[in-house]
Design a protein around this motif. Structure first.
Motif, PDB file in Angstrom:
ATOM      1  N   TYR A 292       0.824  -1.220   0.000  1.00 34.25           N
ATOM      2  CA  TYR A 292       0.000   0.000   0.000  1.00 34.25           C
ATOM      3  C   TYR A 292       0.849   1.258   0.000  1.00 34.25           C
ATOM      4  CZ  TYR A 292       0.393   0.292   5.207  1.00 34.25           C
ATOM      5  OH  TYR A 292       0.833   0.381   6.504  1.00 34.25           O
ATOM      6  N   ASP A 293       2.060   1.192   0.585  1.00 36.45           N
ATOM      7  CA  ASP A 293       2.890   2.399   0.572  1.00 36.45           C
ATOM      8  C   ASP A 293       3.545   2.616  -0.786  1.00 36.45           C
ATOM      9  OD1 ASP A 293       3.644   4.505   2.533  1.00 36.45           O
ATOM     10  OD2 ASP A 293       5.674   3.960   1.919  1.00 36.45           O
ATOM     11  N   MET A 294       3.678   1.572  -1.566  1.00 34.90           N
ATOM     12  CA  MET A 294       4.165   1.759  -2.937  1.00 34.90           C
ATOM     13  C   MET A 294       3.139   2.532  -3.758  1.00 34.90           C
ATOM     14  SD  MET A 294       5.584  -1.147  -5.552  1.00 34.90           S
ATOM     15  CE  MET A 294       6.581  -0.678  -6.980  1.00 34.90           C
ATOM     16  N   ALA A 307      13.627  16.140  -5.460  1.00 36.07           N
ATOM     17  CA  ALA A 307      14.186  16.409  -4.136  1.00 36.07           C
ATOM     18  C   ALA A 307      15.239  15.391  -3.718  1.00 36.07           C
ATOM     19  CB  ALA A 307      13.057  16.433  -3.094  1.00 36.07           C
ATOM     20  N   GLY A 308      15.440  14.350  -4.500  1.00 37.27           N
ATOM     21  CA  GLY A 308      16.435  13.343  -4.161  1.00 37.27           C
ATOM     22  C   GLY A 308      15.966  12.339  -3.132  1.00 37.27           C
ATOM     23  N   ILE A 309      14.636  12.194  -2.986  1.00 37.64           N
ATOM     24  CA  ILE A 309      14.077  11.230  -2.047  1.00 37.64           C
ATOM     25  C   ILE A 309      13.890   9.902  -2.768  1.00 37.64           C
ATOM     26  CG2 ILE A 309      12.128  10.708  -0.538  1.00 37.64           C
ATOM     27  CD1 ILE A 309      11.630  13.714  -0.328  1.00 37.64           C
ATOM     28  N   LYS A 310      14.352   8.834  -2.163  1.00 42.62           N
ATOM     29  CA  LYS A 310      14.279   7.522  -2.796  1.00 42.62           C
ATOM     30  C   LYS A 310      13.015   6.788  -2.355  1.00 42.62           C
ATOM     31  CE  LYS A 310      19.274   6.898  -3.283  1.00 42.62           C
ATOM     32  NZ  LYS A 310      19.671   8.245  -2.911  1.00 42.62           N
ATOM     33  N   SER A 311      12.489   5.958  -3.266  1.00 47.89           N
ATOM     34  CA  SER A 311      11.322   5.138  -2.948  1.00 47.89           C
ATOM     35  C   SER A 311      11.254   3.977  -3.914  1.00 47.89           C
ATOM     36  CB  SER A 311      10.021   5.958  -3.013  1.00 47.89           C
ATOM     37  OG  SER A 311       9.657   6.194  -4.362  1.00 47.89           O
ATOM     38  N   ILE A 312      10.525   2.936  -3.522  1.00 50.78           N
ATOM     39  CA  ILE A 312      10.366   1.770  -4.378  1.00 50.78           C
ATOM     40  C   ILE A 312       9.567   2.120  -5.634  1.00 50.78           C
ATOM     41  CG2 ILE A 312       8.243   0.986  -3.236  1.00 50.78           C
ATOM     42  CD1 ILE A 312       9.239  -1.876  -3.585  1.00 50.78           C
ATOM     43  N   ALA A 313       8.727   3.139  -5.549  1.00 52.90           N
ATOM     44  CA  ALA A 313       7.965   3.580  -6.723  1.00 52.90           C
ATOM     45  C   ALA A 313       8.891   4.156  -7.786  1.00 52.90           C
ATOM     46  CB  ALA A 313       6.922   4.607  -6.313  1.00 52.90           C
ATOM     47  N   LEU A 314       9.909   4.876  -7.389  1.00 49.36           N
ATOM     48  CA  LEU A 314      10.887   5.398  -8.339  1.00 49.36           C
ATOM     49  C   LEU A 314      11.728   4.282  -8.944  1.00 49.36           C
ATOM     50  CD1 LEU A 314      12.218   8.652  -6.626  1.00 49.36           C
ATOM     51  CD2 LEU A 314      11.171   8.496  -8.870  1.00 49.36           C
ATOM     52  N   LYS A 315      12.107   3.333  -8.116  1.00 48.57           N
ATOM     53  CA  LYS A 315      12.982   2.255  -8.569  1.00 48.57           C
ATOM     54  C   LYS A 315      12.278   1.332  -9.544  1.00 48.57           C
ATOM     55  CE  LYS A 315      16.878  -0.064  -8.311  1.00 48.57           C
ATOM     56  NZ  LYS A 315      18.150   0.500  -8.805  1.00 48.57           N
ATOM     57  N   HIS A 316      10.999   1.070  -9.327  1.00 46.36           N
ATOM     58  CA  HIS A 316      10.255   0.111 -10.146  1.00 46.36           C
ATOM     59  C   HIS A 316       9.021   0.764 -10.767  1.00 46.36           C
ATOM     60  CE1 HIS A 316      12.773  -3.179  -8.647  1.00 46.36           C
ATOM     61  NE2 HIS A 316      12.612  -2.684  -7.442  1.00 46.36           N
ATOM     62  N   LYS A 318       8.186   1.359 -13.874  1.00 49.01           N
ATOM     63  CA  LYS A 318       7.643   0.722 -15.069  1.00 49.01           C
ATOM     64  C   LYS A 318       7.022  -0.638 -14.790  1.00 49.01           C
ATOM     65  CE  LYS A 318      10.831   3.110 -18.194  1.00 49.01           C
ATOM     66  NZ  LYS A 318      11.875   2.948 -19.242  1.00 49.01           N
ATOM     67  N   GLU A 319       7.439  -1.290 -13.709  1.00 48.22           N
ATOM     68  CA  GLU A 319       6.897  -2.615 -13.401  1.00 48.22           C
ATOM     69  C   GLU A 319       6.187  -2.632 -12.058  1.00 48.22           C
ATOM     70  OE1 GLU A 319      10.129  -2.072 -14.130  1.00 48.22           O
ATOM     71  OE2 GLU A 319      11.349  -2.554 -12.394  1.00 48.22           O
ATOM     72  N   THR A 320       5.540  -1.519 -11.706  1.00 40.92           N
ATOM     73  CA  THR A 320       4.906  -1.412 -10.396  1.00 40.92           C
ATOM     74  C   THR A 320       3.827  -2.467 -10.188  1.00 40.92           C
ATOM     75  OG1 THR A 320       5.364   0.955 -10.183  1.00 40.92           O
ATOM     76  CG2 THR A 320       3.538   0.083  -8.906  1.00 40.92           C
ATOM     77  N   LYS A 321       2.987  -2.678 -11.157  1.00 42.68           N
ATOM     78  CA  LYS A 321       1.868  -3.612 -10.965  1.00 42.68           C
ATOM     79  C   LYS A 321       2.362  -5.052 -10.800  1.00 42.68           C
ATOM     80  CE  LYS A 321      -1.978  -0.895 -12.272  1.00 42.68           C
ATOM     81  NZ  LYS A 321      -3.424  -0.937 -12.501  1.00 42.68           N
ATOM     82  N   GLN A 322       3.448  -5.385 -11.460  1.00 40.35           N
ATOM     83  CA  GLN A 322       4.022  -6.721 -11.261  1.00 40.35           C
ATOM     84  C   GLN A 322       4.560  -6.873  -9.846  1.00 40.35           C
ATOM     85  OE1 GLN A 322       4.379  -4.727 -13.834  1.00 40.35           O
ATOM     86  NE2 GLN A 322       4.919  -5.780 -15.745  1.00 40.35           N
ATOM     87  N   VAL A 323       5.209  -5.811  -9.352  1.00 45.94           N
ATOM     88  CA  VAL A 323       5.729  -5.851  -7.978  1.00 45.94           C
ATOM     89  C   VAL A 323       4.582  -5.939  -6.978  1.00 45.94           C
ATOM     90  CG1 VAL A 323       7.058  -4.586  -6.237  1.00 45.94           C
ATOM     91  CG2 VAL A 323       7.834  -4.616  -8.608  1.00 45.94           C
TER      92      VAL A 323
END
Length: 418
Positions: A292-294, A307-316, A318-323
């Motif tokens: 849910y936080d993604m 702002a240089g804040i990292k998150s799993i949404a930035l990392k993935h 293009k494949e968010t729904k698969q994750v």
């Protein structure tokens, strides 16, 4: 003025202003004249116009004469460090709980997110899950509904308080980042409605209130709960060093999945089945938190990148729904494992596991990750939809076991009376 200085200082090394119409200087002495003639020449200095001196310099430039800069003055001046962006105008709340509070209290209520309680519900649900799952495992007899309800209410009050403390800690860490993210620009510390010191004092008071609630449980709960504070403090830092801060958030928000067992008197160290159930339930809730936080992180994905804040949404991205699908499968499988270890019945597997599979699958299919409004809707309502069906399945399984035990206890009494 000595003759030596006159011989070496041939001409004034001043840069001429383009706004100056006329400036007079003494004629530079000739290097070839003898000292006697030089002193005589200097007794009657000739006045030269700016144009004459300019022509003299153009025809005989001096090696040490500075060049007039041709670039604009602003181009050579040192640049100042970037400042915080201008904040939008803040509008005090006109509806809801915060509109009823005195104006001086509103920033503190906003700091604790009392106007946005969804996070408190996400923190409460793991506590409720563990309480319902642990109730049939209580030694000697199943916990009574009154004990389950009373324990759940304590957990709910603690969730509101500790979630507020966690938000305050997060805002203290992010006070220099929040002004650069649209959604967080008007948070109390970011807009300077309260100072960091005031926020720190308020956080301390919340932690003391949380301790007061914790001491209402059996004392063993104190030792189980204390390590979670480390994760509460570290989560804001994780956003700066890893693309997976949601896992740290999961470690924090899922801690309640352990707490229900000691709260009802189940010794995790002495009961291997309860320990296995608690471990599976804890990791299941970690997967749910990341899921849910993604979705929540997609609301800030553009601002986070700037702002240089990292998150799993930035990392993935293009494949968010698969994750999300993988996380949902992991959550349901671990939830089923927790139920199997605790000896849960069909109501749990059909209601909790089956219900979670349906609601999560529907949400993952429907959510529009490019729409901030849609992500927010599923974040808020998905809490109640998925959390509700899991709780309902657990509660049904618990009540069936409780009343079955009651019937078994009543049979010997009926035989004795007959």
């Amino acid at each position: 003025m000595s003759s030596h200085r006159l011989l070496t200082g041939i001409v004034s090394r001043r840069t001429f202003s383009h706004n100056t119409t006329t400036r007079f200087l003494t004629k530079p002495p000739c290097l070839g004249i003898r000292p006697s003639h030089q002193s005589k020449a200097l007794t009657k200095p000739r006045l030269l116009s700016l144009e004459t001196i300019h022509n003299y310099h153009a025809s005989k430039p001096l090696a040490s004469q500075p060049e007039i800069p041709t670039t604009p003055t602003s181009a050579v001046l040192p640049t100042t460090p970037p400042s915080d962006p201008p904040l939008p105008e803040y509008t005090p709340p006109t509806t809801g709980l915060l509109s009823k509070l005195p104006p001086s209290w509103v920033p503190y209520a906003e700091l604790a997110r009392l106007d946005k309680p969804t996070g408190s519900y996400y923190l409460f649900f793991p506590c409720l899950f563990s309480t319902l799952l642990a109730a049939p495992l209580v030694p000697a007899a199943i916990a009574s509904p009154a004990a389950v309800v009373g324990t759940s209410l304590l957990f709910f009050s603690g969730a509101i308080i500790m979630r507020g403390a966690g938000c305050a800690i997060n805002d203290l860490w992010d006070r220099n980042l929040d002004p650069h993210v649209t959604r967080t620009q008007l948070r109390p510390i970011a807009r300077r409605a309260i100072t960091p010191f005031q926020g720190l004092v308020f956080t301390g008071s919340q932690l003391l209130a949380g301790l007061a609630v914790l001491l209402q449980f059996p004392f063993e709960c104190f030792w189980y709960a204390t390590p979670s504070l480390l994760f509460v403090a570290c989560y804001p830092l994780a956003k700066r060093v890893t693309y997976y801060p949601q896992f740290v958030l999961g470690l924090t928000f899922s801690w309640g999945a352990i707490m229900g067992f000691p709260a009802l008197g189940v010794d995790l160290l002495a009961n291997s089945a309860a320990l296995t159930a608690a471990g599976c339930l804890y990791t299941s809730n970690i997967a749910w938190t990341v899921l849910y936080d993604m979705i929540y992180a997609h609301m800030d994905i553009k601002d986070d990148a700037k702002a240089g804040i990292k998150s799993i949404a930035l990392k993935h991205d293009k494949e968010t729904k698969q994750v999300l699908t993988g996380l949902a499968v992991a959550q349901i499988a671990l939830l089923a494992g927790a139920g199997a270890a605790a000896g849960a019945g069909p109501a749990f597997f059909i209601g909790s596991c089956g219900g979670a599979a349906l609601t999560l699958g529907y949400m993952i299919k429907k959510v529009d990750l490019k729409s901030v409004k849609d992500c927010w809707w599923w974040f808020v309502n998905g809490c109640w939809i998925t959390g509700g069906v899991i709780s309902l399945g657990m509660a049904t399984d618990y009540l069936l076991k409780y009343y079955e035990q009651k019937k078994q206890e009543e049979k010997p009494e009926e035989l004795e009376s007959a």
